[in-house]
Structure formats: C-alpha cells, structure tokens
Design a protein around this motif. Structure first.
Motif, PDB file in Angstrom:
ATOM      1  N   LEU A  99      -7.079  11.786   5.076  1.00  0.00           N
ATOM      2  CA  LEU A  99      -6.973  10.350   5.328  1.00  0.00           C
ATOM      3  C   LEU A  99      -5.607   9.804   4.930  1.00  0.00           C
ATOM      4  CD1 LEU A  99      -8.550   7.754   6.172  1.00  0.00           C
ATOM      5  CD2 LEU A  99      -9.181   7.512   3.750  1.00  0.00           C
ATOM      6  N   THR A 100      -5.017  10.327   3.842  1.00  0.00           N
ATOM      7  CA  THR A 100      -3.788   9.742   3.291  1.00  0.00           C
ATOM      8  C   THR A 100      -2.568  10.649   3.380  1.00  0.00           C
ATOM      9  OG1 THR A 100      -4.249  10.589   1.065  1.00  0.00           O
ATOM     10  CG2 THR A 100      -5.180   8.444   1.640  1.00  0.00           C
ATOM     11  N   ASN A 101      -2.801  11.966   3.504  1.00  0.00           N
ATOM     12  CA  ASN A 101      -1.714  12.961   3.510  1.00  0.00           C
ATOM     13  C   ASN A 101      -0.871  12.875   2.245  1.00  0.00           C
ATOM     14  OD1 ASN A 101      -0.395  15.153   4.761  1.00  0.00           O
ATOM     15  ND2 ASN A 101       1.263  13.824   5.471  1.00  0.00           N
ATOM     16  N   SER A 102      -1.536  12.617   1.106  1.00  0.00           N
ATOM     17  CA  SER A 102      -0.810  12.451  -0.156  1.00  0.00           C
ATOM     18  C   SER A 102      -1.668  12.940  -1.312  1.00  0.00           C
ATOM     19  CB  SER A 102      -0.437  10.981  -0.373  1.00  0.00           C
ATOM     20  OG  SER A 102       0.019  10.747  -1.691  1.00  0.00           O
ATOM     21  N   ASN A 103      -1.144  13.896  -2.095  1.00  0.00           N
ATOM     22  CA  ASN A 103      -1.836  14.310  -3.307  1.00  0.00           C
ATOM     23  C   ASN A 103      -1.917  13.171  -4.316  1.00  0.00           C
ATOM     24  OD1 ASN A 103      -2.392  17.285  -3.041  1.00  0.00           O
ATOM     25  ND2 ASN A 103      -0.181  17.335  -2.669  1.00  0.00           N
ATOM     26  N   PHE A 104      -0.876  12.339  -4.364  1.00  0.00           N
ATOM     27  CA  PHE A 104      -0.845  11.233  -5.314  1.00  0.00           C
ATOM     28  C   PHE A 104      -1.982  10.248  -5.046  1.00  0.00           C
ATOM     29  CE2 PHE A 104       0.523   6.940  -6.504  1.00  0.00           C
ATOM     30  CZ  PHE A 104       0.755   7.119  -7.866  1.00  0.00           C
ATOM     31  N   LEU A 105      -2.213   9.903  -3.779  1.00  0.00           N
ATOM     32  CA  LEU A 105      -3.280   8.962  -3.454  1.00  0.00           C
ATOM     33  C   LEU A 105      -4.663   9.580  -3.672  1.00  0.00           C
ATOM     34  CD1 LEU A 105      -1.838   7.160  -0.285  1.00  0.00           C
ATOM     35  CD2 LEU A 105      -1.942   6.345  -2.656  1.00  0.00           C
ATOM     36  N   VAL A 106      -4.763  10.885  -3.460  1.00  0.00           N
ATOM     37  CA  VAL A 106      -6.011  11.572  -3.808  1.00  0.00           C
ATOM     38  C   VAL A 106      -6.271  11.417  -5.306  1.00  0.00           C
ATOM     39  CG1 VAL A 106      -7.176  13.805  -3.963  1.00  0.00           C
ATOM     40  CG2 VAL A 106      -5.865  13.234  -1.917  1.00  0.00           C
ATOM     41  N   GLY A 107      -5.219  11.636  -6.104  1.00  0.00           N
ATOM     42  CA  GLY A 107      -5.345  11.465  -7.545  1.00  0.00           C
ATOM     43  C   GLY A 107      -5.647  10.033  -7.942  1.00  0.00           C
ATOM     44  N   LEU A 108      -5.104   9.071  -7.201  1.00  0.00           N
ATOM     45  CA  LEU A 108      -5.364   7.656  -7.492  1.00  0.00           C
ATOM     46  C   LEU A 108      -6.844   7.334  -7.325  1.00  0.00           C
ATOM     47  CD1 LEU A 108      -4.431   4.772  -8.089  1.00  0.00           C
ATOM     48  CD2 LEU A 108      -3.937   4.509  -5.637  1.00  0.00           C
ATOM     49  N   ALA A 109      -7.426   7.761  -6.207  1.00  0.00           N
ATOM     50  CA  ALA A 109      -8.848   7.501  -5.965  1.00  0.00           C
ATOM     51  C   ALA A 109      -9.722   8.172  -7.026  1.00  0.00           C
ATOM     52  CB  ALA A 109      -9.238   7.980  -4.570  1.00  0.00           C
TER      53      ALA A 109
ATOM     54  N   THR B  79      -5.851  19.386 -12.238  1.00  0.00           N
ATOM     55  CA  THR B  79      -5.921  20.473 -11.252  1.00  0.00           C
ATOM     56  C   THR B  79      -7.277  20.607 -10.579  1.00  0.00           C
ATOM     57  OG1 THR B  79      -6.491  22.026 -13.019  1.00  0.00           O
ATOM     58  CG2 THR B  79      -4.177  21.865 -12.399  1.00  0.00           C
ATOM     59  N   ILE B  80      -8.378  20.296 -11.297  1.00  0.00           N
ATOM     60  CA  ILE B  80      -9.702  20.623 -10.771  1.00  0.00           C
ATOM     61  C   ILE B  80      -9.980  19.955  -9.434  1.00  0.00           C
ATOM     62  CG2 ILE B  80     -10.940  18.765 -11.946  1.00  0.00           C
ATOM     63  CD1 ILE B  80     -13.190  20.803 -12.468  1.00  0.00           C
ATOM     64  N   LYS B  81      -9.462  18.740  -9.257  1.00  0.00           N
ATOM     65  CA  LYS B  81      -9.669  18.038  -7.996  1.00  0.00           C
ATOM     66  C   LYS B  81      -8.737  18.533  -6.894  1.00  0.00           C
ATOM     67  CE  LYS B  81     -12.721  15.165  -9.741  1.00  0.00           C
ATOM     68  NZ  LYS B  81     -14.113  15.120  -9.302  1.00  0.00           N
ATOM     69  N   PHE B  82      -7.759  19.351  -7.283  1.00  0.00           N
ATOM     70  CA  PHE B  82      -6.762  19.789  -6.307  1.00  0.00           C
ATOM     71  C   PHE B  82      -6.905  21.256  -5.921  1.00  0.00           C
ATOM     72  CE2 PHE B  82      -4.952  16.128  -8.475  1.00  0.00           C
ATOM     73  CZ  PHE B  82      -4.580  15.341  -7.395  1.00  0.00           C
ATOM     74  N   PHE B  83      -7.853  21.963  -6.518  1.00  0.00           N
ATOM     75  CA  PHE B  83      -8.044  23.357  -6.127  1.00  0.00           C
ATOM     76  C   PHE B  83      -8.402  23.501  -4.650  1.00  0.00           C
ATOM     77  CE2 PHE B  83      -8.658  24.559 -10.737  1.00  0.00           C
ATOM     78  CZ  PHE B  83      -7.567  25.410 -10.775  1.00  0.00           C
TER      79      PHE B  83
ATOM     80  N   ALA C 132      -6.161  12.844 -12.816  1.00  0.00           N
ATOM     81  CA  ALA C 132      -5.891  13.329 -11.455  1.00  0.00           C
ATOM     82  C   ALA C 132      -4.689  12.611 -10.846  1.00  0.00           C
ATOM     83  CB  ALA C 132      -7.120  13.141 -10.570  1.00  0.00           C
ATOM     84  N   LEU C 133      -4.446  11.365 -11.258  1.00  0.00           N
ATOM     85  CA  LEU C 133      -3.286  10.630 -10.761  1.00  0.00           C
ATOM     86  C   LEU C 133      -1.998  11.352 -11.117  1.00  0.00           C
ATOM     87  CD1 LEU C 133      -2.227   8.056  -9.389  1.00  0.00           C
ATOM     88  CD2 LEU C 133      -2.229   6.972 -11.645  1.00  0.00           C
ATOM     89  N   LEU C 134      -1.900  11.794 -12.383  1.00  0.00           N
ATOM     90  CA  LEU C 134      -0.719  12.549 -12.805  1.00  0.00           C
ATOM     91  C   LEU C 134      -0.670  13.899 -12.098  1.00  0.00           C
ATOM     92  CD1 LEU C 134       1.760  12.988 -14.580  1.00  0.00           C
ATOM     93  CD2 LEU C 134       0.225  13.739 -16.421  1.00  0.00           C
ATOM     94  N   GLY C 135      -1.824  14.522 -11.932  1.00  0.00           N
ATOM     95  CA  GLY C 135      -1.869  15.793 -11.224  1.00  0.00           C
ATOM     96  C   GLY C 135      -1.397  15.677  -9.795  1.00  0.00           C
ATOM     97  N   GLY C 136      -1.769  14.593  -9.130  1.00  0.00           N
ATOM     98  CA  GLY C 136      -1.312  14.382  -7.761  1.00  0.00           C
ATOM     99  C   GLY C 136       0.189  14.182  -7.683  1.00  0.00           C
ATOM    100  N   TYR C 137       0.725  13.436  -8.644  1.00  0.00           N
ATOM    101  CA  TYR C 137       2.177  13.230  -8.680  1.00  0.00           C
ATOM    102  C   TYR C 137       2.906  14.557  -8.892  1.00  0.00           C
ATOM    103  CZ  TYR C 137       6.755  12.042 -10.562  1.00  0.00           C
ATOM    104  OH  TYR C 137       8.109  11.993 -10.804  1.00  0.00           O
ATOM    105  N   LEU C 138       2.426  15.372  -9.844  1.00  0.00           N
ATOM    106  CA  LEU C 138       3.063  16.656 -10.121  1.00  0.00           C
ATOM    107  C   LEU C 138       2.968  17.587  -8.914  1.00  0.00           C
ATOM    108  CD1 LEU C 138       1.883  17.323 -13.796  1.00  0.00           C
ATOM    109  CD2 LEU C 138       4.139  16.557 -13.022  1.00  0.00           C
TER     110      LEU C 138
END
Length: 460
Positions: free
Chosen positions: A13-23, A291-295, A421-427
């Motif tokens: 939906l967003t094409n962004s790890n950062f926005l995934v982490g935000l949600a 990381t867990i939400k980004f595996f 997760a917000l920080l994880g998405g940014y990293l």
C-alpha cells in the motif's frame, strides 16, 4: 494475518518500510497507553471476567471497523486507506491491552503454584500450534487467488484472518472468576523450599489464611500440629502478612533477610525479581520490534520468496518452537532437569541472538533459501521457546491480587514489539535489513544479560 500478511499489505500500500513501522508503532503505543490503567482499574479492580467481557465488545467493534477499511474503501486513495488503517491499528492495540493481562491473570489464578511452569508450557504449545492454522489457511488462499504479493490477494487473506478472530472474541464472554483457585494458586515468591520428606520435589509455602506452612507438592509432614522445616520446629513463616510497600501493588512482603539489606541491596534480593524480568522483557521487545514485523518483507524483498514460501517458513517454525519449549521446560524442571530456569533462558536467548547475527552478516546466503530459511526457523524457535519459563517465574514472585497490573506491565513488551517498529522501518529503508538485524541483536543481548542477576535469586 498479524505475523505475515499485515506487513506485506502495508508495504504494498505504501512502498515504505518506515510507514509500515509507523502503523505498527501506533498499535504498540496504543497498547502501552491502555495496558497499565486496564490492569489496575479493570483487571485488579472490577475483576478479570468482567474485563474480558469488555474486551469482547471492543474486539467485535474493532473487527467490524477493520473489515470496513479492507473491503469498503477500495476506491479511496492509498494515503486515505493508510490513515484509516492506522486508526484501526490503534484499536487493535487497545483490544490486546484489555484482554491479554486479564486472560493471563485468570489463567495463573487457575493453576496450583507448583504446576505453573508446566501448564504455562502447555498453554504456550497449544497457542503456537494454533498459530500454524493461520499460515496454512493463508497458503490455501494464496494458491487459490494467486501466489503473488499484490493487493487483491493480500486483501482476501487479511480479511479472512480478521474474520476468524470473531471466534476468539466470543470465547471472552465465558470466563468466570468464581471458578479460579484460592490459596493454591497464590504466589510463593520463590521462597518455597524443598520438603525434606519428598527428596526435594515438594514445595512449602506460607498459607496466609491458615497461618501455617502448606505443601504444594507431595509428602507434607506435620509433627503434633507443629510444622517442621528442614528438621527445625517452629520455623518462622516464609511470607509474613504485613505490607511491604515494594513496587506497584506489591502488597506482599519481602522476607526479613531481604528487608535488612535495604535499598542498595534490592537487586540482590528476591523482591527485585519481577522488576528484573519485566525490564529485561521490555528491552527484548524493543529490540525484537525493530525486526519481527519486517521478516516477511525481508523474505519478500531480499530473499525473493513468494507469499506461499514465506508462509511455509512460519508453518515450520511454530511446531519446532513448541518442541523446544517443552524441552526447555523439561531441562528446567527440578525433578527431571539439570538447569535452573534463568540458566535455560540465558542459554536459549544467547543462541538465538548468535543466529540473528549470522543472518545479518552473511548477506551472501540471503537468496539461498535452503540456508537462510533453516537459520531463521531455528533462531526463532529457540529464541522464543523460553517464554513460558519467564512467565512462570514472574507469576511465582507476584501476589495473586496484583497479577493483573503486573501482567499489564508485562504486556508493554508488546509495545516494544510494535513501538520500535518505526525505528526498524527507518533503519531498513536507510541502511538495509541486515543492519537493523544487527542493532536488534545488540539490544537483545543487553536485555538477556540482565538475567544473570536472577541466577542466584530464583531457586530451581
């Protein structure tokens, strides 16, 4: 849906790890904000069963709103749908904060003190094995709709997963505090000692109602109405009745030896055990959340795996985690094992962290599925298999009437899982998944290392 499909849906939906982490962070923050007030004023206030019924009503509303966003806003723009999903994620965070502490507390209240570790493992195994049903259903749906990371397929799987949660919400209305145990489930604060007549298998603790030492194992012996402990008659009670004033709701006392040590010796006293456990878990959660939400996204974007293959990884992980959990409980059981509970937690956690470091540094194997997938499966299984042991220790050192607030504090670990997760998405966006894995390993190492403080405090 929460483990594998949610992150993929948000990323498409967003094409962004950062926005995934935000949600995900919004969900974790909402859970942290609601958890402690819910534990103090609802779970320990009006009762566990009433709180679970309130949770059921809120859960039903949350499910309806989620399905409305997923199925009723397809013509809306991506930014609008993302904003609405953030609101829904906050609602899910509140729902989890309401039911989790109450359910954990009513379950602990229903277990004899000497059987908590065993039955918490059984609960963990059943929960993990039931989690396998989600990926299996997702595999079937993806095979039917198409094995691709595209919005139509993700929406179908997401919607079915949310709909099935209606069954869990209905179950929340059938709990009753009157069916829980009494003093049998009261915390012994880890001061239970082996009964000399049982070969070390029985456990004695102070019965506040009868003002005597009672045995929670087998072979309790009593000589002419006088309790005998280690051959000494008229031994002072292990737990006294007056309040100690230690910590949030810790109305039960420390023993005389702990009180003599004073504040400077608090970390070396058994009264510090709940604080050490919760602090460690929060640190671990903060690391895991990066990381867990980004595996799933790691397997999608770096390992180039399809949705079905990614879900198969989870199908393999959950049964192995159950097996490792039972093995960890067996090894830490005083009657069958050879290690204390803190030592088992240290061994398994350090092993899992080591495998995560290997994942982060060996980028050459990321697209070699028969190497990267087994490393992930084994790492996840042994890293999480000690959860029932950690929970049993916390419940052993927390009085029954304050378990609601302690379980609520413990549930803030979920804030770590989602809040960071917000920080994880940014990293992940800025430096790649490997770097975020490495940062996670460092934070987890700090959290796990706190368990060395528990080694001399928690008896086998």
């Amino acid at each position: 849906w929460a483990f594998s499909v949610l992150s993929g849906y948000l990323y498409v939906l967003t094409n962004s790890n950062f926005l995934v982490g935000l949600a995900e962070g919004i969900q974790g923050t909402a859970q942290a904000v609601v958890a402690i007030p819910a534990g103090i004023y609802l779970t320990d206030g009006i009762g566990r069963d009433k709180t679970l019924k309130i949770s059921g009503v809120w859960g039903a509303i949350t499910i309806a709103c989620t399905l409305l966003v997923l199925l009723g806003t397809q013509r809306w723009g991506s930014s609008t749908r993302f904003s609405m999903l953030c609101v829904v994620m906050a609602m899910w965070g509140g729902y989890q904060a309401l039911w989790k502490g109450s359910l954990e507390s009513i379950y602990a209240d229903s277990l004899r003190e000497d059987r908590k570790s065993e039955y918490l493992v059984y609960k963990f195994i059943i929960t993990i094995l039931s989690n396998t049903a989600g990926p299996v259903t997702g595999i079937c749906l993806f095979l039917w709709r198409g094995d691709t990371w595209t919005m139509p397929e993700l929406t179908v799987v997401f919607s079915v997963g949310v709909s099935v949660m209606v069954l869990a919400v209905i179950a929340l209305f059938f709990f009753d505090d009157r069916r829980t145990l009494g003093d049998e489930s009261e915390a012994a604060f880890g001061r239970g000692i082996p009964n000399p007549g049982t070969g070390g298998k029985g456990i004695q603790a102070y019965d506040r109602k009868e003002e005597i030492l009672v045995d929670y194992g087998v072979g309790f012996r009593e000589d002419e109405g006088e309790v005998v402990v280690n051959g000494n008659e008229n031994e002072e009670p292990l737990l006294e009745r007056e309040d100690s004033g230690h910590g949030p709701g810790a109305t039960e006392p420390l023993d005389r030896e702990d009180r003599r040590r004073g504040c400077l010796g608090f970390l070396s006293s058994r009264g510090s055990v709940p604080y050490i456990i919760v602090t460690s878990d929060v640190l671990m959660g903060l690391g895991s959340g990066m990381t867990i939400k980004f595996f799933p996204l790691f397997f999608k974007n770096e390992a180039k795996l399809s949705p079905v293959t990614t879900l198969l990884i989870y199908v393999c992980t959950f049964p192995l985690m159950s097996l490792c959990s039972k093995l960890a409980q067996h090894v830490s059981d005083p009657s069958t094992g050879c290690m204390a509970r803190p030592a088992v937690c240290l061994l398994t956690s350090y092993s899992g962290i080591s495998l995560l470091v290997i994942m982060s540094l060996m980028k050459s194997i990321w697209q070699t599925w028969y190497l990267i997938c087994p490393i992930y499966v084994v790492r996840t299984a042994i890293m999480n298999c000690n959860y029932p042991i950690r929970k049993s220790m916390l419940m052993n050192f927390v009085p029954k009437k304050t378990r609601g607030r302690w379980n609520s504090i413990d549930s803030i670990t979920r804030f770590g899982w989602s809040g960071s997760a917000l920080l994880g998405g940014y990293l992940a966006d800025s430096y790649g998944y490997g770097f975020s894995f490495l940062v996670t390993a460092a934070i987890q190492f700090m959290g796990v290392s706190m368990w060395w403080l528990l080694v001399p405090l928690v008896p086998r």
